[in-house]
Write an enzyme that holds these catalytic residues in place. Structure first.
Site, PDB file in Angstrom:
ATOM      1  CB  SER A 165      -0.959   0.022   1.200  1.00 57.82           C
ATOM      2  OG  SER A 165      -0.132  -0.250   2.375  1.00 57.82           O
TER       3      SER A 165
ATOM      4  CG  ASN B 121      -4.216  -4.642  13.161  1.00 61.60           C
ATOM      5  OD1 ASN B 121      -3.600  -4.603  11.927  1.00 61.60           O
ATOM      6  ND2 ASN B 121      -4.601  -5.796  13.774  1.00 61.60           N
TER       7      ASN B 121
ATOM      8  CB  THR C 220     -41.537  24.890  -8.623  1.00 67.86           C
ATOM      9  OG1 THR C 220     -42.751  25.275  -9.320  1.00 67.86           O
ATOM     10  CG2 THR C 220     -41.686  25.709  -7.390  1.00 67.86           C
ATOM     11  CG  HIS C 221     -42.490  21.449 -11.544  1.00 65.26           C
ATOM     12  ND1 HIS C 221     -42.723  20.129 -11.282  1.00 65.26           N
ATOM     13  CD2 HIS C 221     -43.341  22.153 -10.826  1.00 65.26           C
ATOM     14  CE1 HIS C 221     -43.467  19.874 -10.218  1.00 65.26           C
ATOM     15  NE2 HIS C 221     -43.878  21.406  -9.880  1.00 65.26           N
TER      16      HIS C 221
ATOM     17  CB  SER D 179     -15.345  25.942 -29.004  1.00 64.15           C
ATOM     18  OG  SER D 179     -15.349  25.054 -30.052  1.00 64.15           O
TER      19      SER D 179
ATOM     20  CE  LYS E  39     -20.012  25.777 -27.618  1.00 61.02           C
ATOM     21  NZ  LYS E  39     -21.076  25.294 -26.841  1.00 61.02           N
TER      22      LYS E  39
ATOM     23  CD  GLU F  10     -19.791  21.464 -19.377  1.00 58.37           C
ATOM     24  OE1 GLU F  10     -20.267  21.122 -19.968  1.00 58.37           O
ATOM     25  OE2 GLU F  10     -18.828  22.389 -19.441  1.00 58.37           O
TER      26      GLU F  10
ATOM     27  CE1 TYR G 180      -6.332  -3.263   9.089  1.00 58.91           C
ATOM     28  CE2 TYR G 180      -5.544  -5.439   8.577  1.00 58.91           C
ATOM     29  CZ  TYR G 180      -5.682  -4.272   8.118  1.00 58.91           C
ATOM     30  OH  TYR G 180      -4.948  -3.727   7.068  1.00 58.91           O
TER      31      TYR G 180
ATOM     32  CD  GLN H 230      -2.913  -2.588   2.226  1.00 54.86           C
ATOM     33  OE1 GLN H 230      -2.209  -2.680   3.226  1.00 54.86           O
ATOM     34  NE2 GLN H 230      -2.491  -2.961   1.116  1.00 54.86           N
TER      35      GLN H 230
ATOM     36  CE  LYS I 159      -4.397   3.214   5.119  1.00 53.21           C
ATOM     37  NZ  LYS I 159      -5.037   1.915   4.809  1.00 53.21           N
TER      38      LYS I 159
HETATM   39  N1  ARG Z   1      -1.298  -1.189   5.485  1.00 51.60           N
HETATM   40  C1  ARG Z   1      -2.203  -1.668   6.401  1.00 51.60           C
HETATM   41  C2  ARG Z   1      -3.356  -0.934   6.200  1.00 51.60           C
HETATM   42  O1  ARG Z   1      -3.477   0.208   5.500  1.00 51.60           O
HETATM   43  C3  ARG Z   1      -1.690  -1.557   7.737  1.00 51.60           C
HETATM   44  C4  ARG Z   1      -2.103  -2.361   8.574  1.00 51.60           C
HETATM   45  C5  ARG Z   1      -1.793  -3.809   8.485  1.00 51.60           C
HETATM   46  N2  ARG Z   1      -2.242  -4.668   9.611  1.00 51.60           N
HETATM   47  C6  ARG Z   1      -2.046  -5.775   9.457  1.00 51.60           C
HETATM   48  N3  ARG Z   1      -2.135  -6.577  10.453  1.00 51.60           N
HETATM   49  N4  ARG Z   1      -1.585  -6.499   8.258  1.00 51.60           N
HETATM   50  O2  ARG Z   1      -4.432  -1.296   6.565  1.00 51.60           O
END
Ligand code: ARG
Length: 458
Positions: A24, A111, A156-157, A278, A284, A291, A318, A323, A326
């Site tokens: 990651s 974790n 409205t509408h 354009s 234009k 948009e 967990y 992961q 993010k």
């Molecule tokens: N890279 C992991 C995440 O983003 C970190 C936690 C990993 N924990 C584990 N027990 N493998 O969630």
């Protein structure tokens, strides 16, 4: 070779595909500052509790500060073999300070570490969103003040309904973005608990002080349940929910700007800074920024649904699925920041074409309700009957191709003999908006009161 962090029981290293699906670091390196901050607070607490020595703490803290400098100056070699930001930093720390680095992970797991880093990041992002919303609200307040008397058609509408003021329309958006800001602040309150010290899921036998790390990291208090702590991504989902609702508001506004800037409407003109041309049609001027703001809503909604779906089937505590939280949050955050900034620029810079708005406000028999209200007030008709009489007046005006106020008094009297020339005073768009003085209504004085209410809050 097996993994240098957790490879004790492994005879060989991962398959290339395993490494690719597992790593990651390409996206979670964004969390480096939070990771270092969290580790410094953790090491400081460990030393205070006598779990590590002060000299190990000092080596850890100064090593982490060096690493921060290396990352910020672009002199840090991120490695996919080391999976994520946590292990990249810890491995570098070992190179820099030797065995003391191995004591940093005492009473901690990745974790709770990742839960901490991500919470800190989301909290800061929510604070940035709060600031961006406040700027957008301020831009709208200025435009509303400037145009508290500018009459435009209300719809409205998307059909002409009744005249309103542009200031009043702007204040509708202030209410929407004001609610978004309140949701952002609630989300900050909800996430303001520190996860560090939950460890893998069960807590730890070491005599840690979670209140100390919580307050060092600016959290109100530690989380209460270690299992929930490492299983929970509600804070990310709340950010995405708030982002999705805000994006929906931005998208409605973007849609109105697209409509308003057509030659057919011509209510506003975007500045050159927020429009494009354009490559083939020289005349234009396109509202591309509006948009794209409208389109970013799709990505943000997608991120919310993606993370809800990732989380919905996970057993406690967990799982590596988490992961995937993010990238959704990072992408939505970037889209939302851009959309808020672009919208603030458009609102600040756009030219409001008051002549076009006023002309449109008077078309489409927009003061028909005012005629019906006059018949109720001055001629004592029940509203239903007044509605019917007014409908006949609209039909007569439509047949003659004129507006209600252009109908001759004789024509009006033929429809209902109680009508006299006093009626003309309520048929103008200015009289119509000025009459709507009810709390929250479109009368300029009432709009100014709404502006004053919000001025106190930004
Ligand atoms: N890279 C992991 C995440 O983003 C970190 C936690 C990993 N924990 C584990 N027990 N493998 O969630």
């Amino acid at each position: 070779a097996s993994n240098q962090m957790w490879g004790g029981r492994f005879a060989s290293g991962p398959d290339a595909i395993m490494e690719e699906i597992n790593a990651s670091i390409d996206f979670d390196k964004k969390l480096y500052a939070e990771d270092i901050r969290g580790s410094i607070a953790h090491a400081t607490m460990l030393a205070k509790q006598g779990i590590i020595t002060e000299s190990d703490r000092d080596a850890i803290v100064s090593g982490l500060n060096t690493i921060r400098g290396e990352i910020e100056s672009g002199n840090f070699a991120f490695s996919r073999k080391l999976e994520d930001i946590h292990m990249n930093i810890e491995a570098r720390l070992a190179t820099l300070i030797g065995p003391a680095a191995g004591r940093l992970h005492t009473a901690r797991s990745r974790n709770d570490q990742v839960a901490l880093d991500f919470r800190l990041w989301v909290k800061a992002e929510l604070q940035r969103t709060d600031a961006a919303l406040t700027k957008l609200i301020a831009a709208f307040l200025d435009r509303a003040e400037e145009h508290a008397d500018t009459v435009m058609p209300g719809f409205t509408h998307l059909q002409t309904a009744q005249p309103v003021t542009f200031g009043h329309h702007c204040m509708a958006y202030v209410e929407m973005f004001g609610r978004d800001r309140a949701r952002v602040r609630h989300a900050i309150e909800h996430l303001d608990e520190s996860p560090i010290g939950a460890a893998a899921l069960a807590g730890t036998p070491y005599p840690i002080d979670r209140h100390m790390t919580a307050s060092a990291l600016g959290f109100r208090e530690p989380t209460r349940n270690s299992i929930d702590t490492v299983s929970d991504r509600d804070f990310a989902l709340e950010f995405l929910s708030v982002a999705a609702i805000t994006a929906m508001h931005l998208s409605r506004l973007a849609e109105e700007i697209v409509i308003w800037t057509t030659p057919q409407f011509g209510f506003v003109r975007l500045s050159d800074a927020f429009s494009t041309g354009s490559s083939i049609m020289p005349q234009k001027k396109n509202p591309d920024a509006a948009e794209l703001v409208r389109a970013k809503t799709g990505r943000i909604n997608g991120s919310l649904i993606a993370l809800l779906t990732v989380m919905k089937g996970l057993p406690l505590a967990y799982s590596k699925d988490m992961q995937e939280d993010k990238e959704q949050v990072f992408d939505a955050a970037e889209s939302l920041e851009l959309a808020l900034a672009a919208m603030t620029g458009m609102v600040r810079d756009m030219t409001v074409r008051t002549d076009r708005m006023k002309e449109a406000a008077g078309s489409g028999f927009s003061t028909a309700t005012d005629l019906a209200d006059w018949l109720v007030r001055e001629a004592g008709l029940p509203f239903r009957e007044a509605h019917h009489v007014t409908g006949r007046a609209v039909a007569a005006a439509e047949a003659r191709g004129c507006t209600l106020s252009e109908l001759a008094l004789d024509d009006l009297k033929a429809i209902n003999p109680a009508i006299n020339d006093g009626v003309y005073s309520v048929l103008t768009v200015e009289a119509s908006v000025a009459s709507r003085k009810s709390y929250g209504g479109t009368a300029p004085a009432e709009v100014r009161r709404q502006i004053a209410y919000w001025r106190e809050r930004v």
